[in-house]
Design a protein around this motif. Structure first.
Motif, PDB file in Angstrom:
ATOM      1  N   TYR A 179      37.729  25.785  43.576  1.00 37.22           N
ATOM      2  CA  TYR A 179      37.536  27.288  42.778  1.00 37.22           C
ATOM      3  C   TYR A 179      38.623  27.201  41.677  1.00 37.22           C
ATOM      4  CZ  TYR A 179      35.026  27.853  47.215  1.00 37.22           C
ATOM      5  OH  TYR A 179      34.143  27.442  48.000  1.00 37.22           O
ATOM      6  N   ARG A 180      39.232  26.095  41.452  1.00 33.98           N
ATOM      7  CA  ARG A 180      40.318  26.295  40.336  1.00 33.98           C
ATOM      8  C   ARG A 180      40.066  26.329  38.946  1.00 33.98           C
ATOM      9  NH1 ARG A 180      45.265  22.583  41.539  1.00 33.98           N
ATOM     10  NH2 ARG A 180      44.382  21.038  40.605  1.00 33.98           N
ATOM     11  N   GLU A 181      38.598  25.836  38.563  1.00 30.37           N
ATOM     12  CA  GLU A 181      38.103  25.896  37.374  1.00 30.37           C
ATOM     13  C   GLU A 181      36.821  26.430  37.516  1.00 30.37           C
ATOM     14  OE1 GLU A 181      38.737  21.723  36.419  1.00 30.37           O
ATOM     15  OE2 GLU A 181      41.063  22.061  36.590  1.00 30.37           O
ATOM     16  N   PRO A 182      36.654  27.997  37.647  1.00 32.65           N
ATOM     17  CA  PRO A 182      35.180  28.501  37.632  1.00 32.65           C
ATOM     18  C   PRO A 182      34.934  28.520  36.171  1.00 32.65           C
ATOM     19  CG  PRO A 182      37.159  30.157  37.890  1.00 32.65           C
ATOM     20  CD  PRO A 182      37.680  28.738  37.816  1.00 32.65           C
ATOM     21  N   ARG A 183      33.522  28.271  36.013  1.00 29.25           N
ATOM     22  CA  ARG A 183      32.854  28.190  34.759  1.00 29.25           C
ATOM     23  C   ARG A 183      31.982  29.650  34.491  1.00 29.25           C
ATOM     24  NH1 ARG A 183      32.660  23.576  31.967  1.00 29.25           N
ATOM     25  NH2 ARG A 183      33.841  21.927  33.355  1.00 29.25           N
ATOM     26  N   ARG A 188      32.926  35.212  37.981  1.00 25.92           N
ATOM     27  CA  ARG A 188      32.758  33.875  38.231  1.00 25.92           C
ATOM     28  C   ARG A 188      34.003  33.392  39.150  1.00 25.92           C
ATOM     29  NH1 ARG A 188      35.481  31.351  32.697  1.00 25.92           N
ATOM     30  NH2 ARG A 188      37.673  31.596  33.297  1.00 25.92           N
ATOM     31  N   VAL A 189      34.836  34.578  39.879  1.00 23.80           N
ATOM     32  CA  VAL A 189      35.753  34.191  40.659  1.00 23.80           C
ATOM     33  C   VAL A 189      35.186  34.542  42.153  1.00 23.80           C
ATOM     34  CG1 VAL A 189      37.783  34.116  39.173  1.00 23.80           C
ATOM     35  CG2 VAL A 189      36.890  36.454  40.415  1.00 23.80           C
ATOM     36  N   THR A 190      33.945  35.048  42.133  1.00 22.49           N
ATOM     37  CA  THR A 190      33.377  35.640  43.549  1.00 22.49           C
ATOM     38  C   THR A 190      33.194  34.510  44.400  1.00 22.49           C
ATOM     39  OG1 THR A 190      32.393  37.353  42.375  1.00 22.49           O
ATOM     40  CG2 THR A 190      31.526  36.828  44.468  1.00 22.49           C
ATOM     41  N   PRO A 191      32.703  33.460  44.201  1.00 17.23           N
ATOM     42  CA  PRO A 191      32.811  32.211  45.305  1.00 17.23           C
ATOM     43  C   PRO A 191      33.949  31.840  45.743  1.00 17.23           C
ATOM     44  CG  PRO A 191      31.468  31.589  43.050  1.00 17.23           C
ATOM     45  CD  PRO A 191      32.101  32.870  42.892  1.00 17.23           C
ATOM     46  N   PHE A 192      34.973  32.216  45.215  1.00 10.97           N
ATOM     47  CA  PHE A 192      36.413  31.904  46.074  1.00 10.97           C
ATOM     48  C   PHE A 192      36.373  32.884  47.158  1.00 10.97           C
ATOM     49  CE2 PHE A 192      40.421  33.499  46.438  1.00 10.97           C
ATOM     50  CZ  PHE A 192      41.313  32.323  47.245  1.00 10.97           C
ATOM     51  N   PHE A 193      36.280  34.128  46.557  1.00 12.85           N
ATOM     52  CA  PHE A 193      36.255  35.193  47.624  1.00 12.85           C
ATOM     53  C   PHE A 193      35.364  34.946  49.047  1.00 12.85           C
ATOM     54  CE2 PHE A 193      34.925  39.296  49.717  1.00 12.85           C
ATOM     55  CZ  PHE A 193      36.185  39.797  50.185  1.00 12.85           C
ATOM     56  N   ASP A 194      34.111  34.543  48.767  1.00 11.92           N
ATOM     57  CA  ASP A 194      32.904  34.250  49.670  1.00 11.92           C
ATOM     58  C   ASP A 194      33.748  33.237  50.565  1.00 11.92           C
ATOM     59  OD1 ASP A 194      31.486  35.987  48.413  1.00 11.92           O
ATOM     60  OD2 ASP A 194      30.233  34.605  47.532  1.00 11.92           O
ATOM     61  N   TRP A 195      34.125  32.141  49.872  1.00  9.92           N
ATOM     62  CA  TRP A 195      34.766  31.208  50.857  1.00  9.92           C
ATOM     63  C   TRP A 195      36.112  31.572  51.556  1.00  9.92           C
ATOM     64  CZ3 TRP A 195      39.532  28.566  49.811  1.00  9.92           C
ATOM     65  CH2 TRP A 195      39.945  27.497  50.491  1.00  9.92           C
ATOM     66  N   GLN A 196      36.781  32.465  50.955  1.00 12.78           N
ATOM     67  CA  GLN A 196      38.037  32.888  51.617  1.00 12.78           C
ATOM     68  C   GLN A 196      37.787  33.833  52.849  1.00 12.78           C
ATOM     69  OE1 GLN A 196      39.861  36.134  49.975  1.00 12.78           O
ATOM     70  NE2 GLN A 196      42.011  35.353  50.222  1.00 12.78           N
ATOM     71  N   ASP A 197      36.659  34.623  52.540  1.00 16.44           N
ATOM     72  CA  ASP A 197      36.232  35.691  53.348  1.00 16.44           C
ATOM     73  C   ASP A 197      35.551  34.995  54.675  1.00 16.44           C
ATOM     74  OD1 ASP A 197      36.778  38.177  53.684  1.00 16.44           O
ATOM     75  OD2 ASP A 197      34.461  38.800  53.564  1.00 16.44           O
TER      76      ASP A 197
END
Ligand SMILES: Cc1ncc(COP(=O)(O)O)c(C=O)c1O
Length: 451
Positions: free
Chosen positions: A22-26, A33-42
């Motif tokens: 998730y370091r280079e979201p587009r 665009r940072v939501t996928p990181f939260f989904d994975w983290q959650d």
């Protein structure tokens, strides 16, 4: 409620992926665009497999009560705090903190370039200068900001920075802020340093080269040959920076870390220090050889000029910590710390755990694959032991490890208990390690079944 979703599909998806993904979201929307990181983290959080951002409910002493970031309580032996010399709850330190608050209030209320310094912070500069045998010292509000400043403050766009590939983020970010001429050399590899210096000097004899290393690399617990780096720097007219965040105060007879042990204190051009590992406070410093370099850094390093100065309470705490560290009590504490480190490393190796690096307050214990490491970390806290898990990309892929942090005040029974619980946690989560008690390298599940 205890997290216990083992074998569920949620748990399975919490065992894969890394922060790297998730370091280079587009996309144009930086918030969306940072939501996928939260989904994975959650997903990991809900499975109890997010061991980061824990908070303490008590002082960070050898036993403590903490909560994970989902509110789950963890209580027991604590090998996750950075308080190597066990000074954070020392009565004399608490006393000077209270006195400083009474006299100065709680805030520095300004940048050191304006009115942020206090009598206490100026005294602290002198105290550190004396500890470092006369080097000039500039204080910073954190160790990170000191490391950043030591590079950014001196390096200009035409200069070059050559860093050990494992150099701390603050040093790398300092380099990025200063120049595009950045190179990495193999970890601790002095030959690779010399090769790169020769290549740079073959085309540029005009500009500066800064060689950046650490006296103790925290993820691997190892140390460079500082004398060999000095010689390479001398040969190619380069400047040497040594970040001593993890060993200053806590390693060596006099607490000068590996710089002292290798007789290299006056051979480093720039020394970076942090107070947060051995000196019971946030804060850090850069030490340089001349008053001119000190004055330059004060006005040209961004994290000094444009950030609030160390508070009076922090200054008082760190000054007292330096006093203790330089006294007979400090020597005794360093000895207890090293005794604990050697005892722990010996017992762990005897038990078949793979201990990495050299003896230091950080004892990295290899766990291996990320998924099993996450399960082992959860199990360890359920068993009442706290140790930080470090995983890719902070360490190589498949090289997840417990980063055990030892304190002078840990007792032998606490160390024994940690090892016992760590082995149980690793066995329970199917980690591969050599269990010498059982004979051959075993899959821990097999050893558990056999037992
Ligand atoms: C080598 C090194 N430099 C600097 C820092 C930053 O220090 P602090 O956490 O005190 O800001 C750290 C801390 O992790 C470190 O390991």
């Amino acid at each position: 409620m205890q997290h216990n979703n083992k074998n569920s599909s949620e748990t399975n998806s919490a065992l894969v992926g890394s922060l790297r993904d998730y370091r280079e979201p587009r996309g144009t929307d930086i918030i969306k665009r940072v939501t996928p990181f939260f989904d994975w983290q959650d997903t990991r959080r809900k499975a109890g497999l997010w061991p980061y951002s824990k908070s303490t409910d008590t002082a960070p002493t050898t036993t403590c009560t903490a909560k994970d970031d989902d509110g789950e309580e963890v209580s027991g032996i604590n090998f996750a705090s950075q308080d190597y010399m066990s000074l954070s709850s020392h009565p004399a330190i608490k006393e000077v903190a209270n006195e400083a608050i009474k006299e100065f209030g709680v805030h520095s209320a300004g940048s050191a370039a304006l009115l942020g310094n206090t009598r206490l912070s100026l005294q602290l500069e002198s105290t550190i200068s004396e500890f470092l045998e006369g080097m000039e010292v500039v204080l910073y509000p954190t160790g990170w900001s000191a490391g950043f400043a030591a590079v950014q403050g001196f390096i200009r766009p035409n200069d070059h920075v050559l860093l050990d590939v494992l150099s701390h983020s603050c040093l790398q970010e300092g380099a990025k802020a200063a120049t595009q001429n950045i190179y990495f050399h193999g970890h601790l590899n002095v030959k690779s340093v010399a090769r790169r210096l020769a290549r740079i000097r073959a085309t540029d004899t005009e500009n500066a080269i800064l060689v950046v290393t650490e006296s103790l690399f925290s993820m691997h617990s190892d140390t460079p040959d500082i004398g060999a780096l000095r010689a390479a720097c001398d040969e190619y007219n380069a400047t040497l920076l040594v970040d001593a965040a993890h060993d200053i105060g806590c390693i060596g007879e006099d607490g000068l870390g590996h710089l002292g042990l290798q007789g290299m204190l006056h051979q480093a051009d720039l020394i970076v220090g942090s107070f947060s590992k051995s000196f019971a406070s946030n804060g850090g410093f850069v030490a340089v050889g001349t008053r001119a370099a000190k004055e330059y850094l004060k006005y040209y390093s961004a994290t000094q000029t444009f950030s609030n100065a160390l508070s009076p309470v922090q200054s008082a705490i760190v000054m007292k910590a330096f006093n203790i560290i330089g006294s007979e009590e400090g020597r005794v504490r360093r000895q207890s710390l090293m005794d604990n480190i050697l005892y722990m490393r010996g017992k762990m190796s005897e038990s078949g755990l793979e201990v990495l690096g050299d003896p230091s307050p950080i004892v990295p214990v290899k766990v291996g694959a990320e998924g099993q490491a996450r399960l082992a970390s959860l199990k360890l806290s359920q068993l009442g032991a706290i140790a930080n898990l470090v995983e890719y990309p902070a360490v190589p892929q498949g090289g997840a490890r417990f980063r055990v942090q030892v304190m002078a005040d840990h007792s032998r029974p606490e160390i024994d208990l940690l090892i016992k619980k760590m082995i149980m946690a690793m066995e329970d989560s199917g980690c591969q390690f050599q269990n010498f008690k059982e004979g051959l390298p075993l899959n821990c599940n097999q050893s558990a079944q056999a037992a």
